[in-house]
Design a protein around this motif. Structure first.
Motif, PDB file in Angstrom:
ATOM      1  N   PHE A   8       0.833  -1.206   0.000  1.00 60.28           N
ATOM      2  CA  PHE A   8       0.000   0.000   0.000  1.00 60.28           C
ATOM      3  C   PHE A   8       0.869   1.257   0.000  1.00 60.28           C
ATOM      4  CE2 PHE A   8      -1.747   3.473   2.533  1.00 60.28           C
ATOM      5  CZ  PHE A   8      -2.890   3.787   1.805  1.00 60.28           C
ATOM      6  N   GLN A   9       1.890   1.274   0.826  1.00 61.69           N
ATOM      7  CA  GLN A   9       2.727   2.463   0.943  1.00 61.69           C
ATOM      8  C   GLN A   9       3.480   2.753  -0.347  1.00 61.69           C
ATOM      9  OE1 GLN A   9       2.404   4.372   3.800  1.00 61.69           O
ATOM     10  NE2 GLN A   9       3.313   5.814   2.334  1.00 61.69           N
ATOM     11  N   GLU A  10       3.931   1.699  -1.017  1.00 62.20           N
ATOM     12  CA  GLU A  10       4.629   1.882  -2.292  1.00 62.20           C
ATOM     13  C   GLU A  10       3.718   2.557  -3.316  1.00 62.20           C
ATOM     14  OE1 GLU A  10       7.591   1.421  -3.413  1.00 62.20           O
ATOM     15  OE2 GLU A  10       8.641   0.152  -1.979  1.00 62.20           O
ATOM     16  N   LEU A  11       2.507   2.029  -3.453  1.00 64.22           N
ATOM     17  CA  LEU A  11       1.567   2.624  -4.412  1.00 64.22           C
ATOM     18  C   LEU A  11       1.128   4.019  -3.981  1.00 64.22           C
ATOM     19  CD1 LEU A  11      -0.856  -0.175  -5.668  1.00 64.22           C
ATOM     20  CD2 LEU A  11       0.678   1.249  -7.020  1.00 64.22           C
ATOM     21  N   ALA A  12       0.928   4.203  -2.676  1.00 69.29           N
ATOM     22  CA  ALA A  12       0.527   5.514  -2.161  1.00 69.29           C
ATOM     23  C   ALA A  12       1.592   6.572  -2.474  1.00 69.29           C
ATOM     24  CB  ALA A  12       0.279   5.439  -0.660  1.00 69.29           C
ATOM     25  N   ASN A  13       2.851   6.214  -2.328  1.00 61.17           N
ATOM     26  CA  ASN A  13       3.940   7.153  -2.629  1.00 61.17           C
ATOM     27  C   ASN A  13       3.949   7.525  -4.114  1.00 61.17           C
ATOM     28  OD1 ASN A  13       4.779   7.124   0.028  1.00 61.17           O
ATOM     29  ND2 ASN A  13       6.333   5.539  -0.300  1.00 61.17           N
ATOM     30  N   ILE A  14       3.670   6.544  -4.966  1.00 57.64           N
ATOM     31  CA  ILE A  14       3.645   6.808  -6.410  1.00 57.64           C
ATOM     32  C   ILE A  14       2.525   7.784  -6.758  1.00 57.64           C
ATOM     33  CG2 ILE A  14       3.125   5.761  -8.651  1.00 57.64           C
ATOM     34  CD1 ILE A  14       4.641   3.266  -7.646  1.00 57.64           C
ATOM     35  N   PHE A  15       1.330   7.550  -6.230  1.00 54.74           N
ATOM     36  CA  PHE A  15       0.213   8.444  -6.524  1.00 54.74           C
ATOM     37  C   PHE A  15       0.406   9.820  -5.882  1.00 54.74           C
ATOM     38  CE2 PHE A  15      -2.275   4.537  -7.545  1.00 54.74           C
ATOM     39  CZ  PHE A  15      -2.752   4.948  -8.784  1.00 54.74           C
ATOM     40  N   ALA A  16       0.954   9.841  -4.683  1.00 54.66           N
ATOM     41  CA  ALA A  16       1.143  11.115  -3.983  1.00 54.66           C
ATOM     42  C   ALA A  16       2.161  12.003  -4.685  1.00 54.66           C
ATOM     43  CB  ALA A  16       1.571  10.861  -2.541  1.00 54.66           C
TER      44      ALA A  16
END
Length: 328
Positions: A8-16
């Protein structure tokens, strides 16, 4: 092996960190040995990793974002908005997540300064492009995402005054998105239906009385060229007829129909979709004689009721042309 929280954190960082850029997201096979791959705006993730990220995002959504008052939505942080972005990446038909994003944007319209709201809507549009222009299984043909995109565009058009050149540029950029989605998912009825609906919205926003003609002229060559590159795509050909309807100039209709007919004759194309376009356009615009002049150049006596010619009738004439002149 990554944990769901890490995924989740990996994808969240990409979108953020996306800002206003369009991402190209692809599901990669686990045999590549990495849960995530990134090269600029090109993102790769395994299906397992996406599922892990979604399970965390869904839990956070119902724990932190549902229910929410208008005051809560005003204070929403960017780190919370990526929750729904991950949810829609996994499930593009998640209406609850999509409607939450609409509520957030509506709240911003009511409480934020115009420039901030405009940027939010522009960012939402590039988010939709990230989904709809990526090689994902369902997103390119998602009715939920196309409806959301139209909703965003409608509000974006009402936020400022648009000149005719600006509207034409917007129309062309939206057409690029639609055609890309059509390439990724052939016979993409949802994408081309969106383009038809957008035409109505743009007409309402335009101040030029000749807008329909100008907009059709602006895109007709692009649409015809795309159809010739994808001659089996009946949705594209149907949209091409729709575009030609808005052009009162018979010269452009003749040019487009002639280009398609000559292409089919030169390559020996027998597919139904292309010849359906020829039959429909010839009948609808009264151009049967134009097509006859191309397909019967030697003055042979071939009689047929023009208005009653269907696609297989035109194909029959094409086969006679190939028999006499050679196929392709």
């Amino acid at each position: 092996m990554s944990s769901p929280e890490h995924a989740f954190q990996e994808l969240a960082n990409i979108f953020a960190s996306r800002d206003n850029k369009v991402l190209e997201i692809e599901i990669i096979p686990p045999s590549l040995g990495a849960a995530f791959l990134q090269d600029g705006c090109a993102i790769g993730t395994t299906k397992k990793t996406l599922i892990q990220a979604y399970t965390v995002a869904r839990q956070l959504f119902f724990d932190r974002l549902q229910p929410m008052t208008e005051d809560d939505l005003k204070a929403i942080h960017q780190s919370d908005t990526v929750i729904t972005e991950i949810m829609l990446l996994f499930d593009c038909e998640h209406l609850t997540a999509c409607n939450w994003r609409k509520r957030r944007l509506c709240t911003a319209m009511a409480s934020s300064v115009a420039a901030t709201t405009l940027l939010l809507f522009q960012t939402e549009l590039t988010l939709m492009s990230s989904y709809q222009c990526s090689p994902l299984h369902r997103h390119t043909k998602s009715p939920t995402l196309w409806h959301h995109r139209l909703w965003v565009l409608g509000h974006l058009l009402r936020m400022q005054t648009w000149s005719t050149p600006e509207l034409l540029s917007l129309q062309r950029s939206e057409l690029d998105v639609v055609l890309r989605a059509g390439e990724l998912h052939p016979k993409n009825y949802y994408a081309f239906s969106y383009m038809r609906q957008l035409g109505v919205v743009l007409t309402d926003a335009a101040e030029d009385e000749d807008w329909n003609t100008e907009s059709a002229r602006s895109v007709v060559d692009r649409v015809i060229d795309w159809c010739l590159a994808n001659p089996r795509d009946i949705s594209g050909w149907s949209f091409a007829v729709h575009v030609l309807e808005d052009i009162p100039s018979e010269d452009i209709q003749v040019q487009a129909l002639g280009k398609v007919t000559r292409f089919a004759l030169s390559v020996g194309w027998e597919g139904e979709s292309l010849w359906t376009f020829v039959a429909q356009a010839a009948s609808q615009f009264g151009l049967e004689d134009t097509v006859n002049a191309i397909m019967i150049p030697l003055g042979r006596n071939v009689s047929a009721q023009g208005s009653q010619k269907r696609w297989h009738t035109w194909l029959g004439l094409a086969r006679a042309y190939w028999a006499q002149n050679g196929n392709g």
